[in-house]
Scaffold this active site. Structure first.
Site, mmCIF file in Angstrom:
data_model
loop_
_atom_site.group_PDB
_atom_site.id
_atom_site.type_symbol
_atom_site.label_atom_id
_atom_site.label_comp_id
_atom_site.label_asym_id
_atom_site.label_seq_id
_atom_site.Cartn_x
_atom_site.Cartn_y
_atom_site.Cartn_z
ATOM 1 N N LEU A 38 16.919 -1.636 -27.543
ATOM 2 C CA LEU A 38 17.136 -3.013 -27.108
ATOM 3 C C LEU A 38 15.931 -3.913 -27.352
ATOM 4 C CD1 LEU A 38 19.208 -2.633 -23.814
ATOM 5 C CD2 LEU A 38 19.978 -2.829 -26.181
ATOM 6 N N ASP A 103 22.290 -6.214 -7.558
ATOM 7 C CA ASP A 103 22.182 -7.041 -6.367
ATOM 8 C C ASP A 103 20.922 -7.901 -6.366
ATOM 9 O OD1 ASP A 103 21.005 -4.332 -6.107
ATOM 10 O OD2 ASP A 103 20.201 -5.115 -4.228
ATOM 11 N N TYR A 126 12.431 -8.717 -12.364
ATOM 12 C CA TYR A 126 13.549 -7.832 -12.672
ATOM 13 C C TYR A 126 14.880 -8.541 -12.422
ATOM 14 C CZ TYR A 126 17.060 -4.207 -12.045
ATOM 15 O OH TYR A 126 18.220 -3.478 -12.111
#
Length: 294
Positions: A38, A103, A126
């Site tokens: 990635l 979350d 993050y």
């Protein structure tokens, strides 16, 4: 149906590989570095095209929450740019993408479980990188399921359950944060939910429910409550155990700030796909039993 999942060693990818072996008509293939990297967007399309997916599961991610504060460029390269490239490649191949999110896109200030329409406000790099990834995925491929999950654990990789069992083997008491709440979620159940949803996408060409969903374990607890259940279960099977001492988040400072409330409502996913996660105690019991049996 051929499910191609990005990342070979992650908890969800490994759980999908295990679950796929037990189901007829489903083949799960994992692709990862160096073929698919990635941080190297040019590798993504070729690797996915070679794997011949019917559906792509975008599970590979940068997950070092605290380290991300020092490596924002890398976190965004993987979680935002890389995720977008995976979704774009899936679109070019004419297949849907199921993308895993978190979350941590929320700040934890809500009183109650978060629903998909609640405002996002990540507290750290993050969470911000994962939110950027959601936007990139949605922009690149209209046939997307973005699944936000939380507090993921499994028999594989690094996770809270394995950490508690390891610490209990070394000490009599473990201090665990008691003022952060969420839904412990087994990656085994995430894999089951993904396979269930993927079968619906395969069988319904007119499926019109693409979008963002929350997918978390049923029921809620604190980290310390989770730890007690893990160690009580371990003791029942002759595994390591220890006392759990409640502490506040302020007693355990970390570089990245965590949301105090990570509770997610999975009602939308349950309504759309007819699938509900097991109660968190039941699901974690299975994982602890497997780990102590080793």
């Amino acid at each position: 149906m051929r499910l191609v999942v990005t990342g070979r060693d992650g908890q969800v990818a490994t759980s999908l590989l295990e679950a796929g072996k037990a189901r007829d008509g489903i083949e799960v293939v994992a692709v990862g570095r160096p073929a698919l990297d990635l941080t190297q967007p040019d590798t993504v399309f070729q690797a996915l095209a070679a794997a011949r997916p019917d559906i792509v599961v975008s599970a590979a991610a940068y997950t070092a929450v605290d380290q991300a504060e020092d490596e924002p460029d890398l976190a965004f390269a993987v979680n935002a740019v890389g995720a977008g490239k995976v979704a774009e490649a899936a679109a070019q191949l004419g297949v849907p993408v199921i993308h895993l999110s978190t979350d941590y896109v929320f700040d934890g200030s809500k009183d109650g479980a978060y629903v998909e329409t609640d405002a996002t406000a990540p507290l750290g790099v993050y969470g911000a990188s994962k939110l950027a990834g959601e936007l990139a995925v949605a922009a690149a491929n209209p046939r997307h399921l973005i699944l936000r999950t939380a507090w993921v654990y499994s028999p594989f990789g690094r996770n809270f359950v394995k950490t508690m069992l390891r610490l209990a083997g070394d000490r009599d008491e473990i201090a665990v944060v008691a003022d952060q709440w969420g839904n412990p979620t087994s990656a085994l159940d995430i894999a089951d939910a993904i396979l269930h949803a993927a079968a619906m996408l395969r069988d319904d060409e007119a499926f019109d429910g693409y979008g963002i969903y929350h997918l978390a374990g049923t029921g809620e607890t604190s980290w310390s409550g989770f730890a007690r259940h893990i160690l009580d279960t371990s003791a029942r099977y002759g595994g390591p155990t220890a006392r759990v001492r409640d502490i506040a988040t302020s007693d355990y400072p970390t570089k990245a700030k965590r949301p105090a409330n990570s509770r997610l409502s999975s009602a939308k996913f349950e309504g759309a796909f007819g699938w509900q996660a097991p109660e968190w105690r039941e699901a974690s019991h299975e994982v602890v039993e497997r780990l102590t049996a080793r």
